[in-house]
Scaffold this active site. Structure first.
Site, PDB file in Angstrom:
ATOM      1  N   SER A   1     109.302 -28.285  -3.435  1.00  0.00           N
ATOM      2  CA  SER A   1     109.333 -26.879  -3.048  1.00  0.00           C
ATOM      3  C   SER A   1     110.739 -26.318  -3.182  1.00  0.00           C
ATOM      4  O   SER A   1     111.739 -27.050  -3.113  1.00  0.00           O
ATOM      5  CB  SER A   1     108.869 -26.722  -1.593  1.00  0.00           C
ATOM      6  OG  SER A   1     109.059 -25.401  -1.130  1.00  0.00           O
TER       7      SER A   1
ATOM      8  N   TYR B   1     109.872 -28.864   6.921  1.00  0.00           N
ATOM      9  CA  TYR B   1     109.340 -28.804   5.552  1.00  0.00           C
ATOM     10  C   TYR B   1     110.458 -29.006   4.528  1.00  0.00           C
ATOM     11  O   TYR B   1     110.292 -29.727   3.547  1.00  0.00           O
ATOM     12  CB  TYR B   1     108.651 -27.453   5.349  1.00  0.00           C
ATOM     13  CG  TYR B   1     107.834 -27.338   4.090  1.00  0.00           C
ATOM     14  CD1 TYR B   1     106.655 -28.064   3.924  1.00  0.00           C
ATOM     15  CD2 TYR B   1     108.216 -26.474   3.059  1.00  0.00           C
ATOM     16  CE1 TYR B   1     105.898 -27.937   2.779  1.00  0.00           C
ATOM     17  CE2 TYR B   1     107.460 -26.336   1.906  1.00  0.00           C
ATOM     18  CZ  TYR B   1     106.308 -27.070   1.766  1.00  0.00           C
ATOM     19  OH  TYR B   1     105.553 -26.954   0.628  1.00  0.00           O
TER      20      TYR B   1
END
Length: 242
Positions: A140, A153
């Site tokens: 990501s 995350y």
């Protein structure tokens, strides 16, 4: 029969990757954790388009479950082997760090980082024996840049990026490549609730990406033609961060 295993393949980016790999003549193993209905939709569309595959239910955060399911699959499918692995499964549970609960940290890291390790380790030996394989990790923008509210995350995805680079060096001589794709804002259920109009203004191409655009990049890295590319992280973010 050559197979491709896609974790978290029931929806969103994972589903698009399953479709792409089926187009590349892979027998697609669609992994899912709980949503069998969506996983069945993915498999049905693969078959409708002339491909084939099956569902594999396991929690990527559960080491014992991974080992049991993948070992059983290998024992009962001696005519098949996993040539491509796409570690796509991931969850987010956003919160400022000062208010983040232990379980928010644990669950996000377990799914992305532990999932990468346990699934990859389980399928790696057969790739090394055959001296060919493709591993693509879906990371990501958060893992490269870091985003506020996503300490968990960002840490998980940054960890997978580091692991990608390290593993690539360990096994390159065996004909197995390890790369990652790092999507930015992609139109999926994970970006629902975001202010797309406001965010588009800071993206140079002025739009969110599509799951199919991510899948196309994964398909290239999973191809034989990408054999001289390993240890790379390909950003797919519309120029938002380079």
């Amino acid at each position: 029969m050559k197979c491709a295993l896609v974790t978290g393949g029931s929806r969103g980016i994972g589903r698009a990757i399953c479709y792409k790999l089926a187009e590349m003549d892979y027998y697609v193993l669609v992994n899912y954790k709980a949503n069998e209905q969506e996983a069945q939709k993915t498999l049905a569309k693969i078959k409708q388009n002339g491909g084939n595959g099956q569902l594999l239910k396991f929690d990527v955060g559960n080491k014992a479950e991974i080992n049991q399911v993948l070992s059983n699959w290998a024992e009962t499918n001696t005519d098949k082997y996993i040539e491509v692995l796409v570690n796509n499964a991931g969850i987010k549970d956003d919160e400022l760090m000062m208010w983040m609960k232990d379980e928010q940290w644990d669950s996000v890291l377990k799914t992305s980082l532990d999932g990468f390790f346990y699934v990859t380790r389980q399928v790696l030996s057969s790739m090394l024996m055959k001296k060919y394989g493709r591993i693509v990790n879906v990371v990501s923008l958060s893992g490269i840049k870091g985003l506020p509210g996503q300490v968990n995350y960002s840490a998980a995805k940054a960890g997978v990026i580091g692991a990608t680079k390290a593993l690539a060096q360990e096994i390159a001589r065996k004909g197995v490549t390890v790369n990652a794709v790092a999507p930015g804002f992609i139109t999926t259920d994970m970006t629902e609730g975001l202010d797309e109009k406001e965010l588009r203004s800071i993206i140079p191409v002025k739009r969110f990406g599509t799951p199919e655009e991510v899948a196309h990049a994964v398909g290239f890295l999973a191809s034989a033609e990408a054999g001289y590319i390993t240890g790379e992280v390909l950003s797919i973010n519309g120029g938002l961060y380079t």
